[in-house]
Design a protein around this motif. Structure first.
Motif, PDB file in Angstrom:
ATOM      1  N   ASN A 129       1.647  46.893 -20.941  1.00 58.73           N
ATOM      2  CA  ASN A 129       0.850  46.069 -21.848  1.00 58.73           C
ATOM      3  C   ASN A 129      -0.615  46.180 -21.412  1.00 58.73           C
ATOM      4  OD1 ASN A 129      -0.473  43.988 -23.217  1.00 58.73           O
ATOM      5  ND2 ASN A 129       1.348  42.682 -23.227  1.00 58.73           N
ATOM      6  N   PHE A 130      -1.329  47.129 -22.001  1.00 63.93           N
ATOM      7  CA  PHE A 130      -2.713  47.364 -21.596  1.00 63.93           C
ATOM      8  C   PHE A 130      -3.635  46.225 -22.008  1.00 63.93           C
ATOM      9  CE2 PHE A 130      -1.133  51.712 -21.194  1.00 63.93           C
ATOM     10  CZ  PHE A 130      -1.715  52.086 -19.993  1.00 63.93           C
ATOM     11  N   SER A 131      -3.292  45.530 -23.066  1.00 62.99           N
ATOM     12  CA  SER A 131      -4.081  44.376 -23.465  1.00 62.99           C
ATOM     13  C   SER A 131      -4.031  43.291 -22.393  1.00 62.99           C
ATOM     14  CB  SER A 131      -3.574  43.828 -24.802  1.00 62.99           C
ATOM     15  OG  SER A 131      -4.276  42.651 -25.152  1.00 62.99           O
ATOM     16  N   LEU A 132      -2.842  43.046 -21.856  1.00 63.39           N
ATOM     17  CA  LEU A 132      -2.689  42.074 -20.777  1.00 63.39           C
ATOM     18  C   LEU A 132      -3.398  42.557 -19.518  1.00 63.39           C
ATOM     19  CD1 LEU A 132      -1.467  39.559 -19.477  1.00 63.39           C
ATOM     20  CD2 LEU A 132       0.648  40.863 -19.108  1.00 63.39           C
ATOM     21  N   LYS A 189      -5.967  44.407 -19.275  1.00 62.06           N
ATOM     22  CA  LYS A 189      -7.403  44.244 -19.468  1.00 62.06           C
ATOM     23  C   LYS A 189      -7.830  42.797 -19.241  1.00 62.06           C
ATOM     24  CE  LYS A 189     -11.561  45.475 -20.715  1.00 62.06           C
ATOM     25  NZ  LYS A 189     -12.396  46.317 -19.809  1.00 62.06           N
ATOM     26  N   LYS A 190      -7.041  41.850 -19.744  1.00 63.93           N
ATOM     27  CA  LYS A 190      -7.354  40.435 -19.548  1.00 63.93           C
ATOM     28  C   LYS A 190      -7.335  40.072 -18.059  1.00 63.93           C
ATOM     29  CE  LYS A 190      -5.551  38.889 -24.035  1.00 63.93           C
ATOM     30  NZ  LYS A 190      -4.492  38.111 -24.727  1.00 63.93           N
ATOM     31  N   TYR A 193      -8.861  50.315 -15.586  1.00 62.43           N
ATOM     32  CA  TYR A 193      -8.456  48.913 -15.724  1.00 62.43           C
ATOM     33  C   TYR A 193      -8.463  48.174 -14.383  1.00 62.43           C
ATOM     34  CZ  TYR A 193      -6.969  49.785 -20.543  1.00 62.43           C
ATOM     35  OH  TYR A 193      -6.946  50.088 -21.899  1.00 62.43           O
TER      36      TYR A 193
END
Length: 284
Positions: free
Chosen positions: A187-190, A192-193, A221
């Motif tokens: 989960n690259f979105s996670l 990044k967060k 990241y």
């Protein structure tokens, strides 16, 4: 170059903007295969061992083995404790001369994870070595420990966890799985967060089986350390097995183990190139 402290390795990684592989060893052959590849690549790396594999040799023997090879290298390497499941693992590794350690308390509830991690950090400070911890829970099989559930790292807990523990590296759960991951779902979105709020470098466990195109994104990241274990062990065992199948009466142990050493080297060298988006070069 002698084995270096984990803090120094992290500085080199930062300066060069590279991603260091962390390759699990168990014995002399695996160790030599890993370090063969690291030296050829000239990319700094961690070589690590978990307490379950320490049973084969002991902390002191592993340290001596890795140090003896590293002394002849030009590429910086740190010896790291992987998945220290109790405080004594951290004590033993620090006393043996390891350059960095992981205290893995992900099996505990949040506050207890913090308490156990802080205890390890305070001890390791006396030896001047960085401490890695895990927030969230990574599913899969890590040596003899099986975790059937995956608990993603909560970005809202990251700031509090790092501040209260004083940890130096944070292993995150973002879809990675221990062991040979046959269904990777990073989960690259996670990720990044987490990168945006985390003040310490990130670590990715369970890289075996994750596609190359996902691995080579990690350096962007905030991931500075990527663990690889199952791929190496599988290559070692399969090479031995194939040698046996070709000649069941063979007793040439030297060349059989040299084949295994080369197989480990090839996997490690490939991973190094992928992590750092480098052009493929033939393994020597």
């Amino acid at each position: 170059m002698p084995l270096i402290n984990g803090f120094n390795l992290l500085e080199i990684i930062k300066e060069r903007h590279v991603c260091a592989g962390a390759y699990n060893t168990t014995d002399l052959i695996t160790t030599m295969g890993i370090l063969d590849a690291v030296e050829q690549s000239r990319i700094p790396a961690f070589i690590q061992i978990a307490p379950t594999n320490i049973l084969l040799s002991g902390y002191g023997y592993i340290y001596d083995m890795v140090k003896r090879y590293a002394d002849q290298m030009e590429t910086p390497v740190t010896l790291h404790l992987d998945h220290g499941k109790d405080f004594q693992n951290v004590v033993d590794a620090c006393q043996a001369g390891f350059g960095s350690v992981m205290t893995d308390n992900a099996q505990y509830e949040y506050d207890e994870n913090i308490a156990q991690t802080k205890r390890a950090v305070e001890f390791a400070q006396g030896y001047g070595v960085p401490v890695e911890a895990e927030l969230g829970a990574i599913a899969g099989k890590e040596d003899d420990y099986v975790n059937p559930k995956h608990k993603y790292t909560d970005p809202e807990q990251v700031i509090d966890f790092v501040k209260r523990t004083g940890v130096n590296l944070l292993a995150v759960a973002v879809g990675n799985v221990h062991g040979l991951n046959l269904d990777p779902n990073i989960n690259f979105s996670l990720l990044k967060k987490i990168q945006e709020v985390c003040k310490v470098p990130l670590v990715l466990h369970g890289a075996s089986g994750i596609p190359d195109e996902q691995i080579n994104q990690m350096v962007n990241y905030g991931v500075v350390k990527i663990n690889v274990a199952s791929d190496l062990r599988q290559a070692y065992i399969q090479t031995m097995g194939k040698d046996y199948e070709r000649n069941k009466n063979r007793f040439d142990l030297v060349n059989v183990t040299l084949d295994a050493r080369k197989a480990v080297k090839e996997i490690v060298y490939h991973k190094i190139k992928v992590m750092n988006k480098l052009s493929p070069v033939a393994v020597q």
